[in-house]
Design an enzyme around this catalytic site. Structure first.
Site, PDB file in Angstrom:
ATOM      1  N   HIS A 105       0.802  -1.216   0.000  1.00 46.55           N
ATOM      2  CA  HIS A 105       0.000   0.000   0.000  1.00 46.55           C
ATOM      3  C   HIS A 105       0.839   1.273   0.000  1.00 46.55           C
ATOM      4  CE1 HIS A 105      -3.513  -2.493   1.858  1.00 46.55           C
ATOM      5  NE2 HIS A 105      -3.440  -2.611   0.549  1.00 46.55           N
ATOM      6  N   GLU A 199      -8.224 -10.890  17.876  1.00 53.96           N
ATOM      7  CA  GLU A 199      -9.421 -11.696  17.724  1.00 53.96           C
ATOM      8  C   GLU A 199      -9.389 -12.311  16.328  1.00 53.96           C
ATOM      9  OE1 GLU A 199     -12.569  -8.220  16.410  1.00 53.96           O
ATOM     10  OE2 GLU A 199     -12.244  -8.595  18.545  1.00 53.96           O
ATOM     11  N   ALA A 215       0.283  -8.713  19.665  1.00 50.15           N
ATOM     12  CA  ALA A 215       1.386  -9.071  18.775  1.00 50.15           C
ATOM     13  C   ALA A 215       2.731  -9.022  19.500  1.00 50.15           C
ATOM     14  CB  ALA A 215       1.408  -8.135  17.570  1.00 50.15           C
TER      15      ALA A 215
END
Length: 229
Positions: A105, A199, A215
């Site tokens: 991106h 989640e 993380a």
């Protein structure tokens, strides 16, 4: 063993970079259609630059976290193919030491000339009247893939995914395509698949193993497991 890692905003959130969905993040103060499309830049380049100047300021104040460093260590000690594919526009993977990174991106720290395609390190502040450092056109924009534009390196990313032995998805919701289809592609091509998220993502069904948690906590543990095998 070839390893492909796909990362999203969740891996950088613990470095202080707000995600697209955070209610208190910078994104909440601007409408997407006003700052993150080619049409927005054509209509009001000053507003677009204002938004990305603020994002760039936040990025330059951020530092890589334990998850970034763990992946860089995995790459350093891994003896075969290794690639980080990131949906993030920050450079925290690279600052942590990762060498093989494809930013699908774009890269917030860079400026892009819309006239000649030249890319260079962006200054702290960019303005509509800035000129390209190569062709001198007054057409400087953030080096970002906006909504409605094609992601980068897709052929290279698909090829790496198809030949991966292990594919891991970290810190992404699985809602944004084409990145959202990569884990299922990896599974279909025979790779072992892992997801690490706060989640389950929308593509967790394609994971052989789902690890839930922060993380910064779970990625170092997972990497240590891999390195001990």
């Amino acid at each position: 063993m070839n390893i492909v890692i796909l990362t999203g905003a969740g891996i950088s959130a613990e470095s202080g970079l707000g995600t697209f969905r955070d209610k208190d993040a910078l994104w909440a103060q601007y409408r997407i259609e006003d700052v993150a499309t080619p049409g927005a830049y054509a209509r009001n380049p000053a507003l677009v630059h204002e938004f990305y100047n603020l994002r760039r300021q936040g990025l330059r104040a951020a530092v890589p976290n334990a998850a970034h460093f763990a992946l860089a260590e995995l790459e350093r000690r891994h003896q075969s193919g290794f690639l980080v594919v990131t949906q993030n526009v920050d450079d925290l993977h690279q600052r942590a030491g990762s060498q093989n990174v494809l930013a699908m991106h774009g890269e917030l720290q860079n400026a892009l000339c819309a006239n000649c395609g030249h890319v260079w390190l962006a200054p702290d502040l960019m303005f509509p009247e800035d000129r390209c450092t190569r062709c001198e056109a007054m057409s400087c924009r953030p080096d970002i893939v906006w909504f409605g534009e094609n992601v980068r390196f897709l052929d290279q990313i698909n090829e790496a995914t198809q030949t991966a032995d292990l594919f891991a998805l970290i810190g992404t919701s699985g809602n944004v395509h084409p990145a959202a289809g990569l884990m299922n592609l990896a599974r279909e091509c025979g790779a072992a698949t892992v997801e690490i998220n706060l989640e389950p993502s929308t593509v967790a069904f394609a994971a052989d193993r789902v690890i839930l948690g922060r993380a910064t906590e779970q990625v170092p543990v997972w990497v240590a497991e891999l390195l001990s095998e």
